[in-house]
Scaffold this active site. Sequence first.
Site, PDB file in Angstrom:
ATOM      1  N   HIS A  76       0.829  -1.194   0.000  1.00  0.00           N
ATOM      2  CA  HIS A  76       0.000   0.000   0.000  1.00  0.00           C
ATOM      3  C   HIS A  76       0.872   1.254   0.000  1.00  0.00           C
ATOM      4  O   HIS A  76       2.025   1.228   0.450  1.00  0.00           O
ATOM      5  CB  HIS A  76      -0.927   0.009   1.217  1.00  0.00           C
ATOM      6  CG  HIS A  76      -2.053  -0.982   1.101  1.00  0.00           C
ATOM      7  ND1 HIS A  76      -3.079  -1.065   2.021  1.00  0.00           N
ATOM      8  CD2 HIS A  76      -2.322  -1.923   0.166  1.00  0.00           C
ATOM      9  CE1 HIS A  76      -3.927  -2.014   1.660  1.00  0.00           C
ATOM     10  NE2 HIS A  76      -3.486  -2.550   0.541  1.00  0.00           N
TER      11      HIS A  76
ATOM     12  N   GLU B  77       0.873   3.850   1.790  1.00  0.00           N
ATOM     13  CA  GLU B  77       1.331   4.306   3.090  1.00  0.00           C
ATOM     14  C   GLU B  77       2.635   3.612   3.492  1.00  0.00           C
ATOM     15  O   GLU B  77       3.572   4.248   3.980  1.00  0.00           O
ATOM     16  CB  GLU B  77       0.255   4.052   4.156  1.00  0.00           C
ATOM     17  CG  GLU B  77      -1.060   4.792   3.911  1.00  0.00           C
ATOM     18  CD  GLU B  77      -2.058   3.987   3.112  1.00  0.00           C
ATOM     19  OE1 GLU B  77      -3.268   4.240   3.250  1.00  0.00           O
ATOM     20  OE2 GLU B  77      -1.641   3.090   2.341  1.00  0.00           O
TER      21      GLU B  77
ATOM     22  N   CYS C 108      -6.024   1.400   5.524  1.00  0.00           N
ATOM     23  CA  CYS C 108      -6.589   0.194   6.108  1.00  0.00           C
ATOM     24  C   CYS C 108      -6.025   0.044   7.522  1.00  0.00           C
ATOM     25  O   CYS C 108      -5.146   0.807   7.938  1.00  0.00           O
ATOM     26  CB  CYS C 108      -6.253  -1.035   5.261  1.00  0.00           C
ATOM     27  SG  CYS C 108      -4.500  -1.488   5.282  1.00  0.00           S
TER      28      CYS C 108
END
Length: 236
Positions: free
Chosen positions: A61, A63, A93
Amino acid sequence: MASDRGPAAGDATLRRRIEPWEFEAFFDPRELRKEACLLYEIRWGSNRGIWRHSSKNTTKHVEHNFIEKFTSERHFRPSVSCSITWFLSWSPCWKCSQAIGEFLDQHPRVTLVIHVARLFQHMDPQNRRGLRDLFTRGVAVQIMGAAAYDYCWRNFVNYPPGKEAHWPRYPPLWMKLYALELHCINLSLPPCLKISRRRQNQLTLFRLEVQNCHYRMIPPHILFATGLIQLPVTWR
């Protein structure tokens, strides 16, 4: 007044800007695009300079990609503060929220503000808990509004000549729907925004299911901002 040119050729961020079609595809709050995009800016201490860049999902992801890149390329001095602002097409998430929390614990002089276009799988209890944990840590998580879209367009997008002020005017209704649901998450209330996809006719259905606890706990100006309490909203 809009400029008759696009971003200046000497703009240091020019090569790091995304194309207009990318911005529209990733950040339209009505679309449930699977991939995620992150636009970010970093300020160090009292330095007035701002570092801007973008990132997309890889095998990880966005992030996680940011944290790995940031910590591997930067040497942190404990005495220097750092301010980071994210503009995310999807909210983190629960695993990313956890990674963000660990990153902030390891770097207490770093502050983080997160603007999101949509809430990622917001019915999942773990994702809701992850966002609440970020709130508890002092991370400002908020839904992108018109001002945020305008700012991103001017500073992160390689907009065409004469189109400086022509960011996509997404209907504010979807921003208000997500903002209402984010408020529910922050207050540990059950979800009130339900999103479903009808594959046969490619319709995405947004509807509100408000319970008594929502009426009791959510300020009226937020609860009634959509004007659509108990009414379904569809978009083709």
